[in-house]
Design a protein around this motif. Structure first.
Motif, PDB file in Angstrom:
ATOM      1  N   ASN A   1       1.117  -1.261   0.070  1.00 20.19           N
ATOM      2  CA  ASN A   1       0.400   0.029   0.357  1.00 20.19           C
ATOM      3  C   ASN A   1       0.586   0.885   0.233  1.00 20.19           C
ATOM      4  OD1 ASN A   1       0.507   0.357   2.500  1.00 20.19           O
ATOM      5  ND2 ASN A   1      -0.729  -0.138   4.114  1.00 20.19           N
ATOM      6  N   PRO A   2       0.562   1.905  -0.128  1.00 19.47           N
ATOM      7  CA  PRO A   2       0.991   3.871  -0.285  1.00 19.47           C
ATOM      8  C   PRO A   2       1.770   3.662   1.118  1.00 19.47           C
ATOM      9  CG  PRO A   2      -1.178   4.585  -0.866  1.00 19.47           C
ATOM     10  CD  PRO A   2      -1.031   3.071  -0.272  1.00 19.47           C
ATOM     11  N   ASP A   3       2.571   3.150   2.132  1.00 18.53           N
ATOM     12  CA  ASP A   3       2.556   3.463   3.537  1.00 18.53           C
ATOM     13  C   ASP A   3       3.928   2.383   3.108  1.00 18.53           C
ATOM     14  OD1 ASP A   3       1.280   5.245   4.427  1.00 18.53           O
ATOM     15  OD2 ASP A   3       0.077   4.154   4.903  1.00 18.53           O
ATOM     16  N   GLY A   4       3.595   1.652   2.600  1.00 19.51           N
ATOM     17  CA  GLY A   4       4.368   0.417   1.046  1.00 19.51           C
ATOM     18  C   GLY A   4       4.676  -0.761   2.292  1.00 19.51           C
ATOM     19  N   LYS A   5       3.120  -0.819   3.087  1.00 21.52           N
ATOM     20  CA  LYS A   5       3.014  -2.260   3.802  1.00 21.52           C
ATOM     21  C   LYS A   5       2.370  -3.392   2.693  1.00 21.52           C
ATOM     22  CE  LYS A   5       2.813  -0.941   8.582  1.00 21.52           C
ATOM     23  NZ  LYS A   5       3.258  -0.061   8.520  1.00 21.52           N
ATOM     24  N   GLU A   6       2.574  -4.211   2.933  1.00 22.32           N
ATOM     25  CA  GLU A   6       1.852  -5.675   2.102  1.00 22.32           C
ATOM     26  C   GLU A   6       0.506  -5.412   2.463  1.00 22.32           C
ATOM     27  OE1 GLU A   6       2.790  -9.932   1.362  1.00 22.32           O
ATOM     28  OE2 GLU A   6       2.698  -9.655   3.209  1.00 22.32           O
ATOM     29  N   VAL A   7       0.056  -6.027   1.227  1.00 23.53           N
ATOM     30  CA  VAL A   7      -0.902  -5.544   1.148  1.00 23.53           C
ATOM     31  C   VAL A   7      -1.830  -6.175   1.573  1.00 23.53           C
ATOM     32  CG1 VAL A   7      -3.404  -5.053  -0.688  1.00 23.53           C
ATOM     33  CG2 VAL A   7      -1.402  -3.980  -0.513  1.00 23.53           C
ATOM     34  N   ARG A   8      -2.838  -6.879   2.647  1.00 23.99           N
ATOM     35  CA  ARG A   8      -3.693  -8.245   2.920  1.00 23.99           C
ATOM     36  C   ARG A   8      -4.907  -7.429   3.073  1.00 23.99           C
ATOM     37  NH1 ARG A   8       0.081 -11.419   7.398  1.00 23.99           N
ATOM     38  NH2 ARG A   8       1.680 -12.145   5.524  1.00 23.99           N
ATOM     39  N   TYR A   9      -5.724  -8.837   3.089  1.00 17.75           N
ATOM     40  CA  TYR A   9      -7.311  -8.278   3.157  1.00 17.75           C
ATOM     41  C   TYR A   9      -8.272  -9.456   4.527  1.00 17.75           C
ATOM     42  CZ  TYR A   9      -7.335  -4.206   0.028  1.00 17.75           C
ATOM     43  OH  TYR A   9      -7.015  -3.169  -0.469  1.00 17.75           O
ATOM     44  N   PRO A  10      -9.233  -9.191   4.660  1.00 17.42           N
ATOM     45  CA  PRO A  10      -9.761  -9.866   5.852  1.00 17.42           C
ATOM     46  C   PRO A  10     -10.569 -11.386   5.216  1.00 17.42           C
ATOM     47  CG  PRO A  10     -10.676  -7.549   6.132  1.00 17.42           C
ATOM     48  CD  PRO A  10      -9.592  -7.396   5.326  1.00 17.42           C
ATOM     49  N   VAL A  11     -10.656 -11.978   5.381  1.00 14.79           N
ATOM     50  CA  VAL A  11     -11.934 -12.655   4.554  1.00 14.79           C
ATOM     51  C   VAL A  11     -11.888 -13.788   5.464  1.00 14.79           C
ATOM     52  CG1 VAL A  11     -10.618 -12.925   2.234  1.00 14.79           C
ATOM     53  CG2 VAL A  11      -9.653 -14.444   4.309  1.00 14.79           C
ATOM     54  N   LEU A  12     -13.905 -14.566   4.827  1.00 10.73           N
ATOM     55  CA  LEU A  12     -14.336 -15.294   5.835  1.00 10.73           C
ATOM     56  C   LEU A  12     -13.632 -16.297   6.327  1.00 10.73           C
ATOM     57  CD1 LEU A  12     -17.303 -13.891   4.864  1.00 10.73           C
ATOM     58  CD2 LEU A  12     -16.700 -13.317   6.980  1.00 10.73           C
ATOM     59  N   LEU A  13     -13.726 -17.223   7.234  1.00 10.24           N
ATOM     60  CA  LEU A  13     -12.924 -18.952   7.119  1.00 10.24           C
ATOM     61  C   LEU A  13     -14.579 -19.201   7.464  1.00 10.24           C
ATOM     62  CD1 LEU A  13     -10.414 -18.752  10.021  1.00 10.24           C
ATOM     63  CD2 LEU A  13     -10.093 -19.162   7.652  1.00 10.24           C
ATOM     64  N   THR A  14     -14.518 -20.746   6.847  1.00  7.47           N
ATOM     65  CA  THR A  14     -16.018 -21.541   7.048  1.00  7.47           C
ATOM     66  C   THR A  14     -15.714 -22.169   8.455  1.00  7.47           C
ATOM     67  OG1 THR A  14     -14.017 -23.905   6.030  1.00  7.47           O
ATOM     68  CG2 THR A  14     -15.540 -22.167   4.262  1.00  7.47           C
ATOM     69  N   PRO A  15     -16.948 -22.491   8.624  1.00  4.62           N
ATOM     70  CA  PRO A  15     -16.916 -23.503  10.419  1.00  4.62           C
ATOM     71  C   PRO A  15     -15.363 -24.664   9.965  1.00  4.62           C
ATOM     72  CG  PRO A  15     -19.403 -22.596   9.256  1.00  4.62           C
ATOM     73  CD  PRO A  15     -17.834 -22.879   7.762  1.00  4.62           C
ATOM     74  N   SER A  16     -15.164 -24.851   9.481  1.00  9.25           N
ATOM     75  CA  SER A  16     -14.415 -26.120   9.157  1.00  9.25           C
ATOM     76  C   SER A  16     -13.386 -25.863   9.254  1.00  9.25           C
ATOM     77  CB  SER A  16     -14.560 -27.465   7.958  1.00  9.25           C
ATOM     78  OG  SER A  16     -14.394 -26.561   6.362  1.00  9.25           O
ATOM     79  N   GLU A  17     -13.135 -24.827   8.749  1.00 16.35           N
ATOM     80  CA  GLU A  17     -11.766 -23.859   8.482  1.00 16.35           C
ATOM     81  C   GLU A  17     -11.537 -23.626  10.419  1.00 16.35           C
ATOM     82  OE1 GLU A  17     -10.487 -22.496   4.079  1.00 16.35           O
ATOM     83  OE2 GLU A  17     -11.340 -20.846   5.409  1.00 16.35           O
ATOM     84  N   LYS A  18     -12.769 -23.126  11.166  1.00 17.58           N
ATOM     85  CA  LYS A  18     -13.175 -22.392  12.126  1.00 17.58           C
ATOM     86  C   LYS A  18     -12.251 -23.310  13.203  1.00 17.58           C
ATOM     87  CE  LYS A  18     -15.943 -18.443  10.785  1.00 17.58           C
ATOM     88  NZ  LYS A  18     -17.018 -18.776  10.967  1.00 17.58           N
ATOM     89  N   GLN A  19     -12.511 -24.862  13.364  1.00 19.12           N
ATOM     90  CA  GLN A  19     -12.779 -25.583  13.960  1.00 19.12           C
ATOM     91  C   GLN A  19     -11.009 -26.140  13.665  1.00 19.12           C
ATOM     92  OE1 GLN A  19     -15.023 -26.912  15.891  1.00 19.12           O
ATOM     93  NE2 GLN A  19     -12.917 -28.369  16.396  1.00 19.12           N
ATOM     94  N   MET A  20     -10.231 -25.925  12.209  1.00 19.96           N
ATOM     95  CA  MET A  20      -8.775 -26.580  12.161  1.00 19.96           C
ATOM     96  C   MET A  20      -8.370 -25.399  12.842  1.00 19.96           C
ATOM     97  SD  MET A  20      -9.340 -27.019   8.220  1.00 19.96           S
ATOM     98  CE  MET A  20      -7.533 -27.006   7.836  1.00 19.96           C
TER      99      MET A  20
END
Length: 1061
Positions: free
Chosen positions: A251-270
């Motif tokens: 991004n303009p501040d030089g930080k790597e761009v990452r975006y929050p994404v939703l986890l599925t229920p099975s991923e939350k259990q993992m």
């Protein structure tokens, strides 16, 4: 408050010790790194905790007995950290330890990480271990071949991943198959803006240490990082994967761009299981999402999210509850309605963000939003496709056939790998005559032709300097056998004495083809996705864009898809990693004409009759108003005369190329035959978007084609176009002659072949009539052939549109439900799934998870297997419309499927089932299509679906389909001699025509009408392969326990919003 009272309060506070290396918590002059400082400040603001920072001197030099005493301990390993010393301190003072220290030893060894994950039933990629006691130790259980490695009998085909066993060694390698161009990509810790490097020349794996080999997971070019804070809380962020092009998005501040994404229920259990398995309450791990399943591929230990104030709030609240439950269970851990660090913040207005209109040209208002983009695209500019057929009786070649078909005398063999083709080249070099003359057999015409073809095979195999199976393949098919008696065996043995060799080559994407595809991708990025300011990139990078790219099996089509993806997503670097990461092959949908071969043969026979017999075109079905309805529409009236001119001019051009080839052959004959390898690398050429000026300056043909192969190409056309002995024309060769003319006019104009311009014009007139009619001599036959060739593709397009509609309905229902709930409940919930908002509605759950439904195709093969990345609106602080979601499906194919699809779209109303319906395509567009010369390289058809959010959900007018097409490369520079033509000739490329409307301005094609008219010609959804339900997936929640845990974690919800339950 006096000093003594304040001291007493401090003494009553829970002491939290921060026992980590300073480099892990310091950030320049600041006391702590940003995430650690943000979270510890929030903890302190509750007034219940005292933070004690140990510091490097204490940790490294002081005895543990003199370390500060604390109630709760934050301690984690990093380089130089005395982990055993910290363990001893914890054993001495017995504080509550957030991340258990003994288990942190596991994180240093990738083998132990995978072993622990498997022990707890957490899915990991398929892998195998190669353990070496010494560098370069030879192991009998480890085998390496060109396209795979084998460990203890377990085979890993390229692409596969190679990881060092030591977790601190970040040099991870990915090896690519020869079918995709080969090479290796090295992943490493971010250095500046790079996180990986592609090495096209590296094809052998490392042997200096011990490694884990695992299958490569195609994740759509995205990696997911999961951050747990206790077993009940997990935050996920997605970033561009380093395997795509190695360029870090910042991004303009030089930080790597990452975006929050939703986890599925099975991923939350993992996430919960990882937390428990490693006993690390604050823990980061890497998740791979592939074909509807998720896998853990790395566990990092202590990790905090950067640059997310919502996460800092959540983490502080969860850690507070942990510390209070451990050391002060008598105190209430209920979170106050207003968080202490937000007491003085101004109250923000609660109204939602206004949705912006899509800005579509037309009269449909600003309430429309783009929901889906479907594009069917022809590949880019290619070299002419070639084929050499010859009968072989040579012992070396027959033995080679037996070597690779398992010794079966009647079985054919296909040679495609580098090892196989090298064997064939070695044998052919032995058999090719050293010179053209001085041999008795050369007086025999058949022997002469055989020798010429062997020379051609040798030249093709030597082309490029190394083999790549995506471009060349050889078939050996036995024709004659003899019985050979064996002294030790009673029965006779069969042995082949003659075989047919078929070498297929050419059809390679040129530098111009790659440039065309990349530029078209760039055009799509900037013009097909309105309303985002920066076009597609903003939509895609924020995980509101669901992209899937499909390709046929042909190399030129795959590479066109990869180059297009590069332009579409603004990627950098070589095409091979992009191809492997982002493009899915589906030959059953995008390859082949077998289903319509009989009808196409009938069309060609009728076409041949019309042209060669001077027969009048039948206008019984046509009229002056609808000329495209006639049999053979588009054929020139003097086709028979033009055909004779075509033969004459083809001979003229062939004779000139023959002289150039003889000159080249004489030069080659004077050199050592086994050392002849043209200094030209085809794989390197594929990485270029510019021409090779050195070859052009030297007067050589463009690309990697030598004069010998160029002559073979023209000679074959001359021989096949007209059989002089039988006095018979073969009109199926007209497209090939046109193909070669067009290629040489664009790429080899510097050779100044006399008569090539004239030949091009004649071939173009004939090809413009022949090619469209090969797919049906009249509209009815075009519809029949088109529906057979494109049946599966049409079915998939309907599935795409229906799934988008179902998804849009779900989003609309979710938004409607959200609006009816309080703001505090909406912003505090752990899950954004609408089931959490309506946990009592079991019928809704059942509808969403049912295996079959008339209205929903959620369970189709496409939807279940595709990787899903969804922006989490709760954490999306800088995204204007976090709910907006667009589905893009790109299908790269060949000319046959573009013609077939277009024919179904424009003639589907002629079917008996559509009596009285107008064509999907308006009259003016039908007229334009009838005059369109050809659907050239990079021609495309685009369907865009818009949703009118002001119309009721059940109203058919809620979903509108817009259809456009482009006829692809603009041939006018080949016909004009102006300044623009000269410039394009110099670049060896042609521009791509812009899109044209297939509907009248102001017309309204609903999805319902589109479905009704296309469905009779499309493969039904139920005929597609059944979906694979991810293991352990049983709907949106695995059990009610998830909801109970969430309620326990956020108990203030019960008081803040009684109606929200």
């Amino acid at each position: 408050m006096d000093f003594e009272e304040e001291e007493q309060n401090v003494g009553n506070k829970i002491k939290i010790g921060v026992c980590v290396m300073e480099k892990k918590v310091k950030c320049g002059s600041e006391a702590f790194s940003a995430p650690m400082e943000e979270i510890l400040d929030r903890l302190q603001s509750f007034g219940e905790f005292q933070i004690i920072f140990f510091g490097d001197k204490v940790i490294l030099e002081d005895p543990i007995e003199s370390w500060p005493i604390c109630d709760c301990l934050i301690a984690f390993h990093s380089s130089g950290y005395p982990l055993e010393k910290a363990e001893a301190y914890a054993a001495l003072r017995k504080p509550f330890v957030v991340n258990e220290l003994a288990q942190q030893h596991l994180l240093h060894d990738r083998r132990k990480v995978y072993e622990r994950l498997e022990m707890y039933g957490i899915p990991v990629p398929s892998y195998a271990l190669v353990n070496r006691a010494t560098p370069y130790q030879e192991l009998d259980y480890f085998v390496e071949q060109e396209d795979f490695v084998e460990v203890h009998g377990k085979r890993f085909w390229k692409p596969f991943v190679e990881k060092p066993i030591h977790a601190d060694d970040h040099r991870i390698m990915i090896y690519y198959p020869s079918s995709a161009g080969g090479g290796m990509k090295e992943l490493f810790r971010k250095v500046g803006n790079r996180s990986s490097e592609f090495h096209p020349e590296v094809r052998r794996v490392r042997r200096e240490g011990s490694y884990i080999y695992e299958e490569f997971m195609p994740t759509g070019g995205t990696d997911v990082k999961v951050y747990t804070v206790g077993p009940e809380y997990a935050h996920a962020e997605a970033r561009k994967s380093p395997v795509v092009d190695g360029v870090v998005m910042r991004n303009p501040d030089g930080k790597e761009v990452r975006y929050p994404v939703l986890l599925t229920p099975s991923e939350k259990q993992m996430a919960r299981d990882v937390c428990i398995a490693f006993r690390q309450l604050v823990c980061g791990f890497d998740l791979l999402r592939c074909e509807g399943r998720s896998y853990v591929c790395d566990v990092n230990g202590w990790s905090f999210v950067k640059n997310s104030h919502k996460y800092y709030d959540d983490a502080a609240c969860v850690l507070r509850k942990m510390f209070l439950d451990a050391k002060a269970p008598h105190l209430s851990s209920t979170i106050p309605p207003t968080l202490p660090w937000k007491v003085n913040e101004p109250v923000q207005p609660s109204e939602g963000l206004t949705r912006q209109g899509s800005g579509i040209i037309g009269t449909f208002g600003q309430s429309e939003e783009l929901r889906c983009v479907i594009a069917i695209v022809r590949h880019g500019d290619r070299t002419p496709k070639q084929k050499v057929k010859l009968k072989v009786t040579e012992e070396k070649l027959l033995n080679l056939m037996l070597k690779y078909n398992g010794g079966r005398p009647r079985s054919e063999t296909k040679l495609k790998s580098a090892v196989q083709l090298q064997d064939l080249l070695d044998a052919t070099r032995m058999l090719v005559p050293r010179t053209r003359s001085g041999r008795e057999s050369d007086s025999d015409a058949e022997d002469l032709e055989h020798a010429e073809k062997l020379r051609q095979v040798k030249a093709v195999l030597e082309e490029g300097g190394h083999f790549s199976g995506i471009y060349r393949k050889v078939q050996l098919k036995p024709l004659k056998w003899v019985k050979v008696s064996k002294s030790n065996v009673e029965s006779d043995e069969e042995r082949p004495i003659e075989a047919l060799m078929v070498l297929k080559y050419g059809g390679v994407l040129t530098h111009a083809g790659r440039k065309q595809a990349e530029e078209l991708g760039r055009y799509f990025r900037n013009n097909m996705y309105p309303g985002e300011g920066t076009g597609l990139l903003r939509l895609h990078s924020t995980y509101r864009h669901d992209l899937k790219i499909y390709s046929s099996d042909e190399g030129r089509v795959q590479m066109s898809a990869a180059a297009f993806a590069k332009g579409l997503l603004d990627l950098e670097g070589q095409l091979t990693p992009i191809l492997v990461s982002l493009v899915s092959k589906d030959s059953s949908m995008l390859d082949g004409l077998d289903n319509a071969s009989t009808e196409m043969e009938e069309a060609k026979a009728r076409l041949n009759e019309i042209i060669t017999s001077n027969a009048k075109k039948l206008h019984t079905n046509g009229s002056s108003e609808f000329p495209w309805m006639a049999d053979g529409a588009g054929l020139p009236s003097n086709a028979s005369e033009l055909l004779r001119t075509l033969v004459k001019l083809t001979k003229k051009v062939t004779a000139q190329v023959e002289l150039l080839a003889k000159d080249e052959d004489e030069k080659l004959a004077k050199t050592i035959p086994y050392a002849v390898l043209p200094p030209y690398d085809q794989a390197t050429a594929l990485g270029k978007t510019n021409i090779d000026v050195d070859r052009i300056a030297a007067g050589l043909p463009c690309g990697s084609e030598g004069f010998l192969l160029m002559y073979a190409r023209w000679k074959k056309l001359e021989r096949d176009l007209y059989n002089e002995r039988k006095e018979r024309f073969d009109i199926t060769q007209i497209p090939d002659v046109y193909d070669s003319c067009k290629y040489d006019l664009l790429h080899n104009a510097h050779l100044n072949l006399d008569g090539l311009d004239e030949l091009f014009k004649v071939a173009q007139l004939l090809a413009d009539g022949v090619i469209p009619n090969e797919y049906g001599i009249n509209p009815q036959q075009k519809l029949k052939i088109g529906s057979k060739i494109a049946r599966r593709l049409l079915g998939k397009i309907l599935i795409d549109l229906r799934n988008t509609r179902e998804e849009a309905i779900t989003v609309a229902e979710l938004k409607s439900n959200q609006d009816q709930n309080s703001v505090s409940f909406r912003t505090r919930r752990e899950d954004s799934d609408h089931q959490l908002l309506k946990p009592q509605n079991k019928n809704e759950d059942a509808r969403r998870t049912s295996s079959t439904s008339e209205m929903s195709l959620d369970q189709d093969d496409d939807d279940d297997k595709e990787t899903k990345y969804r922006l989490d609106p709760k954490y999306a602080a800088n995204v204007r419309t976090p709910e907006r979601h667009v589905r893009t499906r790109l299908y790269f194919t060949s000319e046959s499927h573009i013609h077939s699809l277009m024919n179904v779209l424009r003639y589907c109303n002629l079917d008996e089932s559509q009596q009285g319906e107008d064509s999907l395509i308006c009259h003016s567009a039908l007229e334009r299509l009838s005059k369109t010369r050809e659907l050239d390289y990079m021609s495309y058809i685009v369907l865009r679906m818009f949703e009118n959010t002001e119309v009721a959900l059940e109203d058919p007018k809620r979903y509108r389909i817009e259809m456009t097409f482009s006829r692809g490369a603009d041939l006018s520079p080949l016909e004009n001699n102006d300044g623009e033509a000269a410039s394009l000739h110099q670049e060896h490329t042609l521009p791509i025509m812009g899109p044209e409307r297939l509907q009248e301005v102001g017309s309204y094609l609903t999805l319902e009408t589109m479905e009704k008219m296309i469905r009779p010609f499309a493969m039904p959804a139920e005929d597609f392969p059944p979906p694979t339900i991810p293991q352990g997936f049983s709907g949106y929640f695995r059990s009610a326990g998830v909801l109970e845990r969430l309620v326990n974690l956020w108990p203030f919800h019960k008081h803040a919003n009684a109606n929200g339950k």
